[in-house]
Design a protein around this motif. Structure first.
Motif, mmCIF file in Angstrom:
data_model
loop_
_atom_site.group_PDB
_atom_site.id
_atom_site.type_symbol
_atom_site.label_atom_id
_atom_site.label_comp_id
_atom_site.label_asym_id
_atom_site.label_seq_id
_atom_site.Cartn_x
_atom_site.Cartn_y
_atom_site.Cartn_z
ATOM 1 N N ARG A 126 0.601 -1.119 0.163
ATOM 2 C CA ARG A 126 0.104 0.009 -0.540
ATOM 3 C C ARG A 126 0.906 1.347 -0.477
ATOM 4 N NH1 ARG A 126 -4.095 0.464 -1.625
ATOM 5 N NH2 ARG A 126 -5.246 -1.034 -0.407
ATOM 6 N N ASP A 127 1.651 1.371 0.719
ATOM 7 C CA ASP A 127 2.692 2.420 1.460
ATOM 8 C C ASP A 127 3.135 3.160 -0.809
ATOM 9 O OD1 ASP A 127 2.030 2.866 3.849
ATOM 10 O OD2 ASP A 127 3.895 1.933 4.027
ATOM 11 N N LYS A 128 3.689 2.263 -1.319
ATOM 12 C CA LYS A 128 4.666 1.537 -2.511
ATOM 13 C C LYS A 128 4.023 2.034 -3.442
ATOM 14 C CE LYS A 128 8.314 0.784 -4.012
ATOM 15 N NZ LYS A 128 9.818 1.555 -3.348
ATOM 16 N N LEU A 129 2.450 1.641 -3.144
ATOM 17 C CA LEU A 129 1.262 2.583 -4.367
ATOM 18 C C LEU A 129 0.744 3.525 -4.422
ATOM 19 C CD1 LEU A 129 -0.984 -0.994 -4.388
ATOM 20 C CD2 LEU A 129 -0.328 0.033 -6.641
ATOM 21 N N VAL A 130 1.090 4.449 -3.608
ATOM 22 C CA VAL A 130 0.551 6.108 -2.556
ATOM 23 C C VAL A 130 1.717 6.502 -3.135
ATOM 24 C CG1 VAL A 130 0.082 7.176 -1.023
ATOM 25 C CG2 VAL A 130 -0.848 5.271 -0.561
ATOM 26 N N ALA A 131 2.995 5.640 -2.963
ATOM 27 C CA ALA A 131 4.518 6.555 -3.818
ATOM 28 C C ALA A 131 4.383 6.877 -5.028
ATOM 29 C CB ALA A 131 5.432 6.066 -2.964
ATOM 30 N N LEU A 132 3.470 5.804 -5.722
ATOM 31 C CA LEU A 132 4.069 5.446 -7.283
ATOM 32 C C LEU A 132 2.874 6.092 -7.887
ATOM 33 C CD1 LEU A 132 4.425 1.562 -7.386
ATOM 34 C CD2 LEU A 132 6.010 3.950 -8.191
ATOM 35 N N TYR A 133 1.264 6.521 -6.870
ATOM 36 C CA TYR A 133 0.664 7.239 -7.677
ATOM 37 C C TYR A 133 -0.321 7.848 -6.891
ATOM 38 C CZ TYR A 133 0.036 3.030 -10.981
ATOM 39 O OH TYR A 133 0.312 1.790 -12.255
ATOM 40 N N GLY A 134 0.434 8.686 -6.109
ATOM 41 C CA GLY A 134 -0.693 9.459 -4.791
ATOM 42 C C GLY A 134 -1.451 9.257 -4.532
ATOM 43 N N GLU A 135 -2.642 9.909 -3.733
ATOM 44 C CA GLU A 135 -3.868 9.985 -3.562
ATOM 45 C C GLU A 135 -4.318 8.149 -4.245
ATOM 46 O OE1 GLU A 135 -6.930 12.264 -2.141
ATOM 47 O OE2 GLU A 135 -5.435 12.504 -1.365
ATOM 48 N N ALA A 136 -3.986 8.108 -5.500
ATOM 49 C CA ALA A 136 -5.120 7.230 -6.292
ATOM 50 C C ALA A 136 -4.346 5.662 -5.619
ATOM 51 C CB ALA A 136 -5.320 7.242 -8.010
ATOM 52 N N GLY A 137 -3.276 5.399 -5.200
ATOM 53 C CA GLY A 137 -2.706 4.255 -4.908
ATOM 54 C C GLY A 137 -3.505 4.362 -3.843
ATOM 55 N N ALA A 138 -4.270 4.444 -2.771
ATOM 56 C CA ALA A 138 -4.633 4.550 -1.907
ATOM 57 C C ALA A 138 -5.952 3.380 -2.231
ATOM 58 C CB ALA A 138 -5.279 5.607 -0.986
ATOM 59 N N GLY A 139 -6.655 3.201 -3.324
ATOM 60 C CA GLY A 139 -7.904 3.115 -3.600
ATOM 61 C C GLY A 139 -7.545 1.538 -4.224
ATOM 62 N N VAL A 140 -6.517 1.530 -5.137
ATOM 63 C CA VAL A 140 -5.826 0.183 -5.569
ATOM 64 C C VAL A 140 -5.706 -1.055 -4.646
ATOM 65 C CG1 VAL A 140 -4.087 -1.030 -6.333
ATOM 66 C CG2 VAL A 140 -4.234 1.297 -6.930
ATOM 67 N N ARG A 141 -6.553 -2.236 -5.624
ATOM 68 C CA ARG A 141 -6.828 -3.360 -4.571
ATOM 69 C C ARG A 141 -5.770 -3.837 -4.572
ATOM 70 N NH1 ARG A 141 -13.224 -5.005 -5.937
ATOM 71 N NH2 ARG A 141 -12.318 -4.709 -8.277
ATOM 72 N N ILE A 142 -5.437 -4.302 -3.375
ATOM 73 C CA ILE A 142 -3.850 -5.410 -3.197
ATOM 74 C C ILE A 142 -4.709 -7.197 -2.757
ATOM 75 C CG2 ILE A 142 -2.085 -5.333 -2.330
ATOM 76 C CD1 ILE A 142 -2.341 -3.044 -1.169
ATOM 77 N N LEU A 143 -4.744 -7.904 -3.949
ATOM 78 C CA LEU A 143 -5.116 -9.881 -3.181
ATOM 79 C C LEU A 143 -3.990 -10.851 -2.686
ATOM 80 C CD1 LEU A 143 -6.700 -9.976 -7.090
ATOM 81 C CD2 LEU A 143 -7.722 -8.597 -5.057
ATOM 82 N N TYR A 144 -3.955 -10.891 -1.924
ATOM 83 C CA TYR A 144 -3.421 -12.103 -1.666
ATOM 84 C C TYR A 144 -3.370 -13.305 -2.176
ATOM 85 C CZ TYR A 144 -1.224 -16.129 0.652
ATOM 86 O OH TYR A 144 -0.061 -17.362 0.421
ATOM 87 N N GLY A 145 -2.207 -13.811 -3.032
ATOM 88 C CA GLY A 145 -2.877 -15.121 -3.732
ATOM 89 C C GLY A 145 -1.749 -16.617 -3.100
ATOM 90 N N GLY A 146 -2.099 -17.670 -2.904
ATOM 91 C CA GLY A 146 -0.835 -18.895 -2.970
ATOM 92 C C GLY A 146 -1.640 -19.716 -1.524
ATOM 93 N N SER A 147 -2.069 -20.545 -1.662
ATOM 94 C CA SER A 147 -2.977 -21.813 -1.324
ATOM 95 C C SER A 147 -3.760 -20.802 -0.510
ATOM 96 C CB SER A 147 -1.336 -22.294 -0.133
ATOM 97 O OG SER A 147 -0.809 -23.180 -1.709
ATOM 98 N N VAL A 148 -4.898 -20.439 -1.567
ATOM 99 C CA VAL A 148 -6.404 -20.349 -0.739
ATOM 100 C C VAL A 148 -6.990 -20.909 -0.704
ATOM 101 C CG1 VAL A 148 -8.523 -17.902 -0.757
ATOM 102 C CG2 VAL A 148 -5.791 -17.585 -0.486
ATOM 103 N N LYS A 149 -7.719 -20.956 0.271
ATOM 104 C CA LYS A 149 -8.822 -22.512 -0.022
ATOM 105 C C LYS A 149 -10.282 -21.845 1.138
ATOM 106 C CE LYS A 149 -5.676 -25.328 -1.106
ATOM 107 N NZ LYS A 149 -5.147 -25.012 -2.696
ATOM 108 N N PRO A 150 -10.998 -22.069 0.934
ATOM 109 C CA PRO A 150 -12.223 -22.239 1.640
ATOM 110 C C PRO A 150 -11.828 -21.891 3.168
ATOM 111 C CG PRO A 150 -13.363 -23.615 -0.098
ATOM 112 C CD PRO A 150 -11.356 -23.790 -0.026
ATOM 113 N N ASP A 151 -10.979 -22.870 3.789
ATOM 114 C CA ASP A 151 -10.650 -22.876 5.265
ATOM 115 C C ASP A 151 -10.028 -22.069 5.668
ATOM 116 O OD1 ASP A 151 -8.423 -24.250 4.254
ATOM 117 O OD2 ASP A 151 -9.107 -26.007 5.149
ATOM 118 N N ASN A 152 -9.256 -22.157 5.031
ATOM 119 C CA ASN A 152 -7.972 -20.072 5.465
ATOM 120 C C ASN A 152 -8.657 -18.999 4.392
ATOM 121 O OD1 ASN A 152 -7.118 -19.976 2.390
ATOM 122 N ND2 ASN A 152 -5.218 -21.235 3.711
ATOM 123 N N ALA A 153 -9.840 -18.695 3.597
ATOM 124 C CA ALA A 153 -10.138 -17.613 3.269
ATOM 125 C C ALA A 153 -10.339 -16.668 4.406
ATOM 126 C CB ALA A 153 -10.724 -17.671 1.622
ATOM 127 N N ALA A 154 -11.498 -16.700 4.852
ATOM 128 C CA ALA A 154 -12.398 -15.723 5.797
ATOM 129 C C ALA A 154 -10.503 -15.021 6.725
ATOM 130 C CB ALA A 154 -12.783 -16.874 6.681
#
Ligand code: PGA
Length: 252
Positions: A188-216
């Motif tokens: 998030r900090d890097k996105l704000v550094a790169l894009y200014g205010e618009a960087g605060a609204g960029v969605r950041i997804l997590y990926g890597g072995s996401v399953k129904p039982d660890n998603a929540a």
């Protein structure tokens, strides 16, 4: 969470037309779970048919070429992907960086081409196990972002960043919740550094072995705006288990 959590299935090199029944079932499920935004990236061969089968969810590609057209046998341009019915494209997945030697510069050019063609883009970043063990994870991801994210007016609005630690992909291993939180904060900090205010609204997804039982648990972390899901996106049953967790996380 201000935006709906974005849950994206990356089918990788899995799926013939027989898998369209899963796409249809995911679409039906998404209709009941409107608190989450749902999308799948099937193999390119299925994009057109998946778009016809699934009216509600996003449909995307897993890669595109940076050029508009030309002598590039076997490659597919962003405009072709859009014409086939896709809304987005994933670029810079670690499997492409590894298998096809894609550099940050390549990834940035692909992302820029996709945006120019009217697609939204999911740009993937993530450290290897050795880089994490060496205490380099945040530095590596920061450098990948600097090199892979295109600049320009209106670009931040069309970009999603997916943080996918390479060592967690397809392994059943996930970082600790504290490590996910620290990395997403640093992204998030890097996105704000790169894009200014618009960087605060960029969605950041997590990926890597996401399953129904660890998603929540993963989706409840601050600055985790959704998930990029490989193996568990291949059946509607397991993928919708993750979408249910996301919809519930969005309601709390
Ligand atoms: P996985 O893959 O969910 O099977 O770990 C994630 C990805 O590579 O996008």
């Amino acid at each position: 969470m201000s935006q709906r959590p974005y849950i994206v299935g990356n089918w990788k090199m899995h799926g013939t037309r027989a898998m369209l029944t899963e796409a249809r079932a995911i679409d039906r499920g998404a209709e009941r779970l409107l608190k989450a935004e749902v999308a799948i990236a099937p193999p390119t061969t299925l994009i057109h048919a998946a778009r016809r089968e699934a009216g509600l969810i996003g449909i995307g590609a897993q890669d595109c070429h940076a050029a508009e057209g030309g002598p590039h046998t076997g490659d597919i341009s962003a405009a072709m992907i859009r014409d086939a019915g896709a809304d987005f494209v994933i670029v810079g997945h670690s499997e492409r960086r590894q298998d096809h030697g894609e550099s940050n510069t390549d990834v940035r050019a692909k992302a820029a081409a996709a945006i120019a063609a009217g697609l939204t883009v999911i740009v993937c970043v993530g450290e290897t196990g050795a880089e994490r063990d060496a205490g380099q994870a945040e530095a590596v991801v920061g450098a990948q972002m600097e090199g892979s994210l295109p600049a320009g007016e209106g670009v931040a609005e069309r970009i999603t960043v997916a943080y996918e630690p390479v060592w967690a992909i397809g392994t059943g291993r996930v970082p600790s919740i504290d490590d996910i939180a620290a990395m997403h904060r640093s992204i998030r900090d890097k996105l704000v550094a790169l894009y200014g205010e618009a960087g605060a609204g960029v969605r950041i997804l997590y990926g890597g072995s996401v399953k129904p039982d660890n998603a929540a648990e993963i989706l409840s972390v601050k600055d985790v705006g959704g998930a990029l899901v490989g193996g568990a996106s291949l059946t509607a049953e397991s993928f919708l288990g993750i979408v249910v967790a996301a919809a519930e996380a969005a309601s709390t």
